[in-house]
Design a protein around this motif. Structure first.
Motif, mmCIF file in Angstrom:
data_model
loop_
_atom_site.group_PDB
_atom_site.id
_atom_site.type_symbol
_atom_site.label_atom_id
_atom_site.label_comp_id
_atom_site.label_asym_id
_atom_site.label_seq_id
_atom_site.Cartn_x
_atom_site.Cartn_y
_atom_site.Cartn_z
ATOM 1 N N VAL A 168 0.893 -1.147 -0.089
ATOM 2 C CA VAL A 168 0.076 0.008 0.003
ATOM 3 C C VAL A 168 0.961 1.351 0.075
ATOM 4 C CG1 VAL A 168 -1.896 1.332 1.354
ATOM 5 C CG2 VAL A 168 -1.842 -1.261 1.072
ATOM 6 N N TYR A 189 0.974 4.095 -2.694
ATOM 7 C CA TYR A 189 0.653 5.483 -2.221
ATOM 8 C C TYR A 189 1.910 6.786 -2.809
ATOM 9 C CZ TYR A 189 0.638 9.654 1.171
ATOM 10 O OH TYR A 189 0.802 10.775 1.497
ATOM 11 N N VAL A 248 1.402 6.529 -6.815
ATOM 12 C CA VAL A 248 0.091 7.149 -7.585
ATOM 13 C C VAL A 248 0.145 8.513 -7.583
ATOM 14 C CG1 VAL A 248 -2.170 7.138 -7.272
ATOM 15 C CG2 VAL A 248 -1.270 5.130 -7.185
ATOM 16 N N LYS A 249 0.326 9.261 -6.675
ATOM 17 C CA LYS A 249 0.330 10.745 -6.410
ATOM 18 C C LYS A 249 1.220 11.399 -7.553
ATOM 19 C CE LYS A 249 0.579 14.048 -2.732
ATOM 20 N NZ LYS A 249 -0.683 14.941 -2.796
ATOM 21 N N ALA A 256 0.037 10.556 -10.903
ATOM 22 C CA ALA A 256 -1.142 11.277 -11.572
ATOM 23 C C ALA A 256 -1.036 12.414 -11.939
ATOM 24 C CB ALA A 256 -2.354 11.276 -10.278
ATOM 25 N N GLY A 257 0.024 13.505 -11.130
ATOM 26 C CA GLY A 257 0.350 14.605 -11.146
ATOM 27 C C GLY A 257 1.109 14.826 -12.893
ATOM 28 N N LEU A 315 0.612 12.681 -15.287
ATOM 29 C CA LEU A 315 -0.628 12.333 -16.162
ATOM 30 C C LEU A 315 -1.466 13.477 -16.454
ATOM 31 C CD1 LEU A 315 -1.099 8.691 -15.457
ATOM 32 C CD2 LEU A 315 0.198 9.594 -17.371
ATOM 33 N N ILE A 316 -1.704 14.580 -15.584
ATOM 34 C CA ILE A 316 -2.408 15.510 -15.768
ATOM 35 C C ILE A 316 -1.989 16.152 -16.856
ATOM 36 C CG2 ILE A 316 -3.172 17.942 -15.241
ATOM 37 C CD1 ILE A 316 -3.557 16.490 -12.291
ATOM 38 N N LEU A 317 -0.640 16.586 -16.874
ATOM 39 C CA LEU A 317 0.199 17.265 -17.830
ATOM 40 C C LEU A 317 -0.002 16.682 -19.192
ATOM 41 C CD1 LEU A 317 3.509 18.271 -16.312
ATOM 42 C CD2 LEU A 317 1.460 19.427 -16.728
#
Lengths: 275, 285
Positions: free
Chosen positions: B33, B37, B40-41, B44-45, B47-49
């Motif tokens: 986990v 954790y 992933v954060k 994700a940041g 992948l937003i770009l």
């Protein structure tokens, strides 16, 4: 207790719990500053990305709206979902449990207070962002826009009430889970780009989060021509799904609260601090 | 105190703080986990770009701007982790665990303790940076080739950059020591401001001139540019006039200046915190 006095206690609890968020929070001006500044910094950085790649000006509006709605998501995470964990850490949770009132009333008070508090921040972000970056918004249907916005909030805070029951069982991981749910949700809900860019399957899965459909519908109503080819579902369909989600999350929140409170009592987790 | 004893004490404080920091960072969950954790954060940041570019830019992630933006964003993972992480240690120890006063009563070097706590966060950030860069290289055609990396430059940039961020963290830690209700937002606000001003996710010249000037005055801008050149072989045209050595010189020079400023500010704040009884303050915020 008579039915009338039960309702009186319920609503007094709602008002009592909402009070510190509506009135008390406004007394700490520095927090107002930080809560507007932090999302604005992120919004500004993303606006400059779109400017650098010469995106149409409507995309700046997508970012500003996403930034404003992110304030609600952050409020749901940190002031709803994690709230009972904070209350446990500061010793208030025991008082909530022994108080002769409904725990749902406490959660509802938190939600209403949080909505009010965050709406002030969101309005500030939209106003400053729109003026600063000259966002071309066209409101096509005010009643539907308001309907989508309010239904999104009810569904979102219903989800927050449900999560807060789940977080009753958490120790330090509550903080980490709230932290974890920031960027990934910004990604899958399309806070800074139309969610359709993720593909139909991911967008459909992300629709479980009310903010995904709420944002998509609001963008359609504010930037109709640009969203014509970028929308995920039509705004009417999204409004219908949001209304269903709102009811579902409130019912689930009620059940989850009863279940997790019982579990937390049995496992002795209601009063454990400093985990 | 003799200098060799002081050195041993500093080293011991650093080692124990690193171990403690690692435990606090990681032992709230099982390793699987925790690994998810930690990854992933930041992913994700990134992948937003990716999706912002994919939605708009001609050529999507093949846009010529994308590699520099992706590397800048990946390296920026260090900034909130180390800079805000060190100052967060003050809040965490004082407000949450109520043990900052014990750190001060123990034979511990406070600076070594704070940097040690930062190392644990930097270790987690390093894994996230490496995985993000791997994602870019393997899935998004970010042109990082092992043979093309300037190892000397990247090593110099990483060492001096981490030292600089640690010192920024100590500086903010000092501010945090003497503030009550504002301290939660300080680290995030500074990291957010640097994300905007240092040209991390867009070319610096996209900013209005007055903000670009501010960005050029921040050493983190030069650190990110040095890392881009080391990994990609090229950086932003805005810094074409600066050689790699000059870039590194700016970062090292700023770090030296910052060392004096950070230690001085922290000592001053510490004296004030002792005098006003702030070392064991509980604000319940």
């Amino acid at each position: 207790m008579s039915g009338r006095s039960t309702w009186t206690t319920f609503w007094r609890t709602v008002c009592g719990r909402a009070y510190p968020r509506v009135i008390g929070a406004q007394r700490e001006r520095s927090w107002v500053f930080f809560e507007i500044l932090l999302p604005l910094l992120q919004v500004t950085a993303y606006v400059f990305i779109y400017r650098a790649i010469q995106a149409p000006p409507e995309f700046l509006g997508f970012v500003v709206l996403g930034g404003a709605m992110s304030a609600y998501w952050l409020n749901v995470l940190w002031s709803m979902a994690s709230q009972l964990y904070w209350e446990k850490e500061t010793g208030n949770l025991e008082l909530y449990i022994v108080a002769p009132t409904s725990r749902m009333a406490i959660l509802l008070g938190m939600a209403l207070g949080g909505m009010f508090q965050t709406t002030l921040r969101a309005v500030a972000i939209i106003t400053i962002g729109s003026l600063l970056f000259r966002v071309p918004m066209t409101v096509t249907n005010v009643p539907v826009l308001l309907g989508v916005f309010l239904t999104t909030l009810v569904a979102l805070y219903g989800l927050g009430m449900m999560l807060s029951s789940l977080f009753l069982l958490f120790g330090r991981e509550a903080w980490h889970f709230s932290n974890l749910l920031q960027e990934p949700v910004s990604l899958v809900s399309g806070f800074y780009f139309p969610v359709r860019a993720l593909g139909q399957v991911i967008a459909a899965a992300a629709s479980a989060l009310p903010i995904t459909l709420g944002l998509d519908a609001m963008r359609q109503l504010l930037f109709p021509s640009m969203m014509e080819n970028l929308r995920f579902l039509s705004a009417d369909v999204e409004l219908g799904i949001l209304a269903g989600s709102a009811v579902l999350f409130l019912v689930l929140a009620h059940r989850a609260l009863a279940h997790f409170e019982k579990l937390a009592r049995r496992e002795g987790r209601l009063t454990v601090r400093g985990q | 105190m003799p200098s060799d004893r002081r050195f041993r004490e500093t080293l011991r404080s650093f080692r124990v703080a690193t171990w403690l920091g690692w435990q606090i960072e990681s032992n709230w969950a099982d390793p699987f986990v925790f690994a998810i954790y930690s990854l992933v954060k930041p992913l994700a940041g990134a992948l937003i770009l990716v999706f912002m570019y994919a939605a708009i830019a001609k050529g999507g992630v093949n846009s010529p701007l994308f590699p520099a933006v992706f590397v800048g964003n990946a390296m920026f993972i260090y900034v909130p982790a180390v800079l805000a992480g060190i100052s967060w240690t003050i809040i965490d120890d004082r407000e949450h665990y109520g043990m900052l006063k014990y750190v001060y009563t123990a034979p511990v070097s406070v600076f070594a303790y704070l940097v040690g706590r930062g190392v644990a966060k930097a270790a987690v950030a390093t894994v996230a940076v490496v995985v993000t860069l791997l994602l870019g290289t393997l899935a998004l055609s970010v042109p990082i080739r092992l043979a093309g990396i300037d190892w000397l430059l990247i090593l110099g940039a990483l060492v001096s950059g981490c030292a600089m961020l640690s010192l920024f963290g100590i500086l903010l830690g000092g501010v945090t020591l003497v503030t009550a209700r504002h301290n939660y937002g300080v680290g995030e606000a500074v990291a957010g401001g640097l994300y905007l001003l240092c040209g991390v996710v867009f070319p610096l010249e996209t900013l209005p001139l007055w903000l670009e000037v501010v960005g050029r005055g921040l050493p983190i801008t030069y650190w990110i540019e040095a890392v881009r050149r080391a990994l990609l072989g090229a950086g932003s045209p805005a810094f074409n006039g600066l050689s790699n050595g000059a870039l590194l010189g700016v970062v090292v020079g700023s770090t030296v200046v910052l060392a004096g400023l950070a230690v001085g500010t922290f000592r001053l704040a510490e004296r004030r915190a002792r005098a006003r009884g702030l070392l064991d303050m509980q604000t319940m915020y």
